[in-house]
Write an enzyme that holds these catalytic residues in place. Structure first.
Site, PDB file in Angstrom:
ATOM      1  CB  SER A   1      -1.024  -0.029   1.197  1.00 16.61           C
ATOM      2  OG  SER A   1      -1.830  -0.769   1.221  1.00 16.61           O
TER       3      SER A   1
ATOM      4  CB  THR B   1      -3.462   4.683   1.723  1.00 11.92           C
ATOM      5  OG1 THR B   1      -3.265   3.331   1.484  1.00 11.92           O
ATOM      6  CG2 THR B   1      -4.095   5.587   0.489  1.00 11.92           C
TER       7      THR B   1
ATOM      8  CG  ASP C   1      -5.011  -4.114   2.879  1.00  9.87           C
ATOM      9  OD1 ASP C   1      -4.797  -4.526   2.094  1.00  9.87           O
ATOM     10  OD2 ASP C   1      -4.224  -3.675   3.903  1.00  9.87           O
TER      11      ASP C   1
END
Ligand code: ZN
Length: 366
Positions: free
Chosen positions: A89, A142, A261
């Site tokens: 990520s 992220t 996720d």
């Protein structure tokens, strides 16, 4: 002249102003062409680990029509990182924030660990308002990739040090402990306040503040939907839009459904689907705003797929779906890109994940 002409048209197509639209097809003007208009605002929504089966879960498990079906433009993104066939990520978000394919674990730095300016930093300098909303901590891979530059995603305290001078006007998510319970003893909440932020740690306000906002409602990640997170993500997105849209120069907002996720990593279909439906609800908030506003491009995509998730048959029973996972890690499958609003047509087709950054900057950068 023969070669110059189409090239100039391509340049023109990429630099159109908000009041001019250009007709292009295969980089040449034609009569049967699509129009490319520039948006004033961009909302980038990232469903972490959200592959096509995850999106399909919205079709099968939502009561009513999923907001995913409101998008007119759909593309596919190739997600490999510079170091690995399968991205993590950190590299997966750094491609969106900087346009650079980098190594797994990298936050806002290139393959040589050199910091690369992020879209948030660039647009903030140009007077656009910026916001970051996540259901993880705001230091997680992220969101961090949009305002920090560190060589490893695990450096949560170092990532936090970028927040006070980030220029980000609105933060909402978890991650309080990295501000005020640090190994180095620093009080970064005080520093945020000194930099003009209103720090909110109890609940999501009803109305946006006059000041920049740091809203931290968990020590680390936000609770799961099943643990009572409620409408944090759609409501934080609504609040962010209300605040950022007050800026006449436009805005950039990144919203992450972080825990899609985590459900994938846990191979927990119920967890994944609840998080996915929460993300779908949040898409509705963004799309309703964009529809009413008329100058906002909404882009929805993923950094990668997680879990090798499939909506498989239950043995030979084709009338029953039994969600299955093939890994506790990520997979290399392409992920969908949805776009709606001015400039959406640029997101058709199959392309590398870092093109999403370049398309956004071609549309909103100056
Ligand atoms: Zn992951």
């Amino acid at each position: 002249m023969r070669f110059k002409f189409p090239f100039l048209l391509l340049l023109l197509a990429l630099t159109v102003s908000s009041c001019v639209s250009v007709q292009v097809k295969d980089n040449t003007v034609t009569n049967v062409s699509r129009e490319i208009k520039k948006p004033k605002n961009i909302i980038l929504m990232i469903g972490d680990g959200m592959g096509l089966s995850q999106v399909s879960a919205a079709i099968y498990y939502k009561n009513g029509k999923p907001n995913f079906e409101r998008f007119s433009t759909i593309g596919l993104s190739k997600t490999s990182s510079a170091s690995d066939l399968i991205t993590d990520s950190a590299a997966g978000a750094t491609v969106f924030s900087t346009g650079v394919k980098t190594y797994n674990g990298a936050i806002g730095v290139n393959n040589d660990t050199i910091p690369v300016p992020t879209i948030v930093e660039q647009l903030s300098k140009r007077g656009l308002a910026t916001g970051i909303v996540a259901t993880s901590s705001i230091q997680h891979a992220t969101p961090a990739s949009f305002y920090a530059h560190v060589k490893s995603r695990r450096m949560y305290e170092a990532i936090t040090e970028f927040a006070p001078d980030s220029g980000v006007n609105f933060f909402a998510g978890g991650g309080l402990k990295f501000f005020n319970q640090r190994k180095d003893g620093k009080d970064l909440l005080a520093k945020m306040e000194a930099k003009g932020y209103e720090v909110i740690t109890d609940k999501l306000p009803q109305k946006p503040s006059e000041k920049n906002e740091l809203i931290l409602l968990a020590e680390d990640g936000m609770p799961k939907m099943s643990e009572g997170r409620g409408d944090f993500l759609p409501n934080a997105t609504k609040l962010a839009l209300e605040k950022l849209s007050q800026n006449e120069n436009g805005f950039f907002l990144m919203v992450e459904g972080s825990q899609i996720d985590w459900g994938g990593h846990d191979n927990d279909a119920d967890y994944l689907i609840e998080e996915l439906l929460d993300f779908d609800k949040t898409l509705g908030v963004a799309l309703d705003f964009a529809k009413q506003n008329g100058e906002t491009l909404v882009i929805v995509t993923a950094d990668h797929e997680t879990g090798g998730f499939t909506l498989a048959s239950d043995g030979k029973d084709y009338n029953k779906i039994k969600p299955r996972f093939s890994t506790t890690g990520h997979s290399g499958t392409m992920v969908p890109v949805f776009a709606e609003g001015p400039g959406a047509s640029l997101f058709n087709g199959i392309y590398e994940s870092n093109e999403i950054y370049h398309k956004m900057m071609a549309l909103i950068g100056k």
